[in-house]
Design a protein around this motif. Structure first.
Motif, PDB file in Angstrom:
ATOM      1  N   GLU A  69       0.757  -1.308   0.039  1.00 27.84           N
ATOM      2  CA  GLU A  69       0.036  -0.021  -0.021  1.00 27.84           C
ATOM      3  C   GLU A  69       0.891   1.188   0.017  1.00 27.84           C
ATOM      4  O   GLU A  69       0.604   2.154  -0.736  1.00 27.84           O
ATOM      5  CB  GLU A  69      -1.093   0.030   1.260  1.00 27.84           C
ATOM      6  CG  GLU A  69      -1.918  -0.913   1.240  1.00 27.84           C
ATOM      7  CD  GLU A  69      -2.664  -1.035   2.516  1.00 27.84           C
ATOM      8  OE1 GLU A  69      -3.803  -1.432   2.462  1.00 27.84           O
ATOM      9  OE2 GLU A  69      -2.151  -0.980   3.785  1.00 27.84           O
ATOM     10  N   ILE A  70       1.873   1.224   0.785  1.00 26.28           N
ATOM     11  CA  ILE A  70       2.792   2.394   0.871  1.00 26.28           C
ATOM     12  C   ILE A  70       3.546   2.515  -0.683  1.00 26.28           C
ATOM     13  O   ILE A  70       3.538   3.865  -0.848  1.00 26.28           O
ATOM     14  CB  ILE A  70       3.718   2.345   1.697  1.00 26.28           C
ATOM     15  CG1 ILE A  70       3.322   2.077   3.295  1.00 26.28           C
ATOM     16  CG2 ILE A  70       4.985   3.159   1.659  1.00 26.28           C
ATOM     17  CD1 ILE A  70       4.108   1.581   4.455  1.00 26.28           C
ATOM     18  N   ALA A  71       3.753   1.559  -1.250  1.00 26.07           N
ATOM     19  CA  ALA A  71       4.338   1.693  -2.428  1.00 26.07           C
ATOM     20  C   ALA A  71       3.421   2.499  -3.527  1.00 26.07           C
ATOM     21  O   ALA A  71       3.816   3.219  -4.406  1.00 26.07           O
ATOM     22  CB  ALA A  71       4.796   0.231  -3.096  1.00 26.07           C
ATOM     23  N   GLU A  72       2.244   1.729  -3.500  1.00 23.27           N
ATOM     24  CA  GLU A  72       1.136   2.598  -4.306  1.00 23.27           C
ATOM     25  C   GLU A  72       0.699   4.041  -3.830  1.00 23.27           C
ATOM     26  O   GLU A  72       0.516   4.845  -5.103  1.00 23.27           O
ATOM     27  CB  GLU A  72      -0.377   1.985  -4.052  1.00 23.27           C
ATOM     28  CG  GLU A  72      -0.097   0.167  -4.518  1.00 23.27           C
ATOM     29  CD  GLU A  72      -1.523  -0.395  -4.416  1.00 23.27           C
ATOM     30  OE1 GLU A  72      -2.448   0.034  -3.982  1.00 23.27           O
ATOM     31  OE2 GLU A  72      -1.644  -1.576  -4.798  1.00 23.27           O
ATOM     32  N   ILE A  73       0.863   4.304  -2.562  1.00 19.68           N
ATOM     33  CA  ILE A  73       0.621   5.840  -2.216  1.00 19.68           C
ATOM     34  C   ILE A  73       1.836   6.708  -2.706  1.00 19.68           C
ATOM     35  O   ILE A  73       1.529   7.688  -3.230  1.00 19.68           O
ATOM     36  CB  ILE A  73       0.554   5.964  -0.713  1.00 19.68           C
ATOM     37  CG1 ILE A  73      -1.004   5.116  -0.194  1.00 19.68           C
ATOM     38  CG2 ILE A  73       0.630   7.272  -0.287  1.00 19.68           C
ATOM     39  CD1 ILE A  73      -0.741   4.973   1.276  1.00 19.68           C
ATOM     40  N   LEU A  74       3.108   6.123  -2.688  1.00 15.59           N
ATOM     41  CA  LEU A  74       3.991   6.807  -3.085  1.00 15.59           C
ATOM     42  C   LEU A  74       4.790   6.820  -4.386  1.00 15.59           C
ATOM     43  O   LEU A  74       5.636   7.538  -4.817  1.00 15.59           O
ATOM     44  CB  LEU A  74       5.664   6.495  -1.797  1.00 15.59           C
ATOM     45  CG  LEU A  74       5.283   6.977  -0.479  1.00 15.59           C
ATOM     46  CD1 LEU A  74       6.351   6.416   0.380  1.00 15.59           C
ATOM     47  CD2 LEU A  74       4.910   8.398  -0.239  1.00 15.59           C
ATOM     48  N   HIS A  75       4.208   5.926  -5.059  1.00 15.20           N
ATOM     49  CA  HIS A  75       4.579   5.715  -6.633  1.00 15.20           C
ATOM     50  C   HIS A  75       5.921   5.245  -6.609  1.00 15.20           C
ATOM     51  O   HIS A  75       6.660   5.859  -7.430  1.00 15.20           O
ATOM     52  CB  HIS A  75       4.020   6.830  -7.359  1.00 15.20           C
ATOM     53  CG  HIS A  75       2.797   7.383  -7.321  1.00 15.20           C
ATOM     54  ND1 HIS A  75       1.480   6.634  -7.633  1.00 15.20           N
ATOM     55  CD2 HIS A  75       2.381   8.359  -6.808  1.00 15.20           C
ATOM     56  CE1 HIS A  75       0.581   7.246  -7.498  1.00 15.20           C
ATOM     57  NE2 HIS A  75       0.813   8.445  -6.882  1.00 15.20           N
ATOM     58  N   ILE A  76       6.195   4.343  -5.833  1.00 17.48           N
ATOM     59  CA  ILE A  76       7.475   3.532  -5.936  1.00 17.48           C
ATOM     60  C   ILE A  76       7.375   2.190  -5.839  1.00 17.48           C
ATOM     61  O   ILE A  76       6.380   1.678  -5.411  1.00 17.48           O
ATOM     62  CB  ILE A  76       8.267   3.944  -4.708  1.00 17.48           C
ATOM     63  CG1 ILE A  76       7.773   3.925  -3.321  1.00 17.48           C
ATOM     64  CG2 ILE A  76       8.608   5.483  -4.684  1.00 17.48           C
ATOM     65  CD1 ILE A  76       8.660   4.255  -2.122  1.00 17.48           C
ATOM     66  N   SER A  77       8.336   1.341  -5.785  1.00 17.58           N
ATOM     67  CA  SER A  77       8.153   0.052  -5.902  1.00 17.58           C
ATOM     68  C   SER A  77       8.246  -0.700  -4.542  1.00 17.58           C
ATOM     69  O   SER A  77       8.731  -0.045  -3.739  1.00 17.58           O
ATOM     70  CB  SER A  77       9.512  -0.658  -6.442  1.00 17.58           C
ATOM     71  OG  SER A  77      10.667  -0.731  -5.805  1.00 17.58           O
ATOM     72  N   ASN A  78       7.563  -1.721  -4.425  1.00 16.84           N
ATOM     73  CA  ASN A  78       7.486  -2.500  -2.959  1.00 16.84           C
ATOM     74  C   ASN A  78       9.075  -2.720  -2.531  1.00 16.84           C
ATOM     75  O   ASN A  78       8.972  -2.530  -1.453  1.00 16.84           O
ATOM     76  CB  ASN A  78       6.942  -3.873  -3.206  1.00 16.84           C
ATOM     77  CG  ASN A  78       6.446  -4.363  -1.810  1.00 16.84           C
ATOM     78  OD1 ASN A  78       6.289  -3.724  -0.928  1.00 16.84           O
ATOM     79  ND2 ASN A  78       6.165  -5.731  -1.945  1.00 16.84           N
ATOM     80  N   THR A  79       9.884  -3.144  -3.271  1.00 15.91           N
ATOM     81  CA  THR A  79      11.137  -3.314  -2.961  1.00 15.91           C
ATOM     82  C   THR A  79      11.815  -1.944  -2.266  1.00 15.91           C
ATOM     83  O   THR A  79      12.522  -1.969  -1.419  1.00 15.91           O
ATOM     84  CB  THR A  79      12.071  -3.897  -4.093  1.00 15.91           C
ATOM     85  OG1 THR A  79      11.366  -4.915  -4.783  1.00 15.91           O
ATOM     86  CG2 THR A  79      13.721  -4.148  -3.950  1.00 15.91           C
ATOM     87  N   ALA A  80      11.450  -0.898  -2.886  1.00 15.05           N
ATOM     88  CA  ALA A  80      12.128   0.517  -2.475  1.00 15.05           C
ATOM     89  C   ALA A  80      11.474   0.704  -0.952  1.00 15.05           C
ATOM     90  O   ALA A  80      12.229   1.227  -0.262  1.00 15.05           O
ATOM     91  CB  ALA A  80      11.648   1.592  -3.357  1.00 15.05           C
ATOM     92  N   VAL A  81      10.345   0.293  -0.793  1.00 13.91           N
ATOM     93  CA  VAL A  81       9.664   0.614   0.337  1.00 13.91           C
ATOM     94  C   VAL A  81      10.471  -0.336   1.555  1.00 13.91           C
ATOM     95  O   VAL A  81      10.855   0.094   2.662  1.00 13.91           O
ATOM     96  CB  VAL A  81       8.216   0.277   0.399  1.00 13.91           C
ATOM     97  CG1 VAL A  81       7.452   0.149   2.023  1.00 13.91           C
ATOM     98  CG2 VAL A  81       7.317   1.187  -0.280  1.00 13.91           C
ATOM     99  N   THR A  82      10.632  -1.643   1.375  1.00 11.34           N
ATOM    100  CA  THR A  82      11.132  -2.516   2.183  1.00 11.34           C
ATOM    101  C   THR A  82      12.856  -2.158   2.392  1.00 11.34           C
ATOM    102  O   THR A  82      13.273  -2.240   3.405  1.00 11.34           O
ATOM    103  CB  THR A  82      11.011  -4.005   1.511  1.00 11.34           C
ATOM    104  OG1 THR A  82      11.585  -4.112   0.386  1.00 11.34           O
ATOM    105  CG2 THR A  82       9.821  -4.498   1.854  1.00 11.34           C
ATOM    106  N   THR A  83      13.298  -1.477   1.194  1.00  7.68           N
ATOM    107  CA  THR A  83      14.704  -1.401   1.468  1.00  7.68           C
ATOM    108  C   THR A  83      14.957  -0.088   2.457  1.00  7.68           C
ATOM    109  O   THR A  83      15.712   0.187   3.232  1.00  7.68           O
ATOM    110  CB  THR A  83      15.334  -0.870  -0.042  1.00  7.68           C
ATOM    111  OG1 THR A  83      15.380  -1.992  -0.855  1.00  7.68           O
ATOM    112  CG2 THR A  83      16.683  -0.257   0.079  1.00  7.68           C
TER     113      THR A  83
END
Length: 96
Positions: A69-83
């Protein structure tokens, strides 16, 4: 495709967009008072993070969003969020 592009341009020119403020400024303006001193210290530590890390930490821990959900909100990849979450955890661990 052209209709979508035109709608995006219209959204960028809209009055609504001009009245919004960046996330980090809005959150830091609020005085957050915690009953427990430990939580206040945690918030102070989070406020010292770079904005791109601070936003992810806030959405994950305070708002309860999952990484997808964070990835969708910020328009970044899921991997970027976990990183970003992982780097923040390492940074906070080193600071202790």
């Amino acid at each position: 495709m052209q209709v979508t592009a035109n709608q995006c341009r219209s959204l960028l020119r809209s009055v609504w967009r001009k009245r919004t403020e960046p996330f980090e400024e809005e959150v830091l303006k609020e005085e957050i008072m915690f009953e427990q001193p430990v939580l206040h210290e945690v918030w102070e530590c989070i406020s010292k993070l770079k904005p791109k890390y601070r936003v992810v930490v806030y959405l994950f821990y305070y708002e309860g969003y999952v990484t997808k959900e964070i990835a969708e909100i910020l328009h970044i990849s899921n991997t970027a969020v976990t990183t970003r979450l992982s780097r923040t955890r390492q940074y906070v661990h080193v600071e202790r």
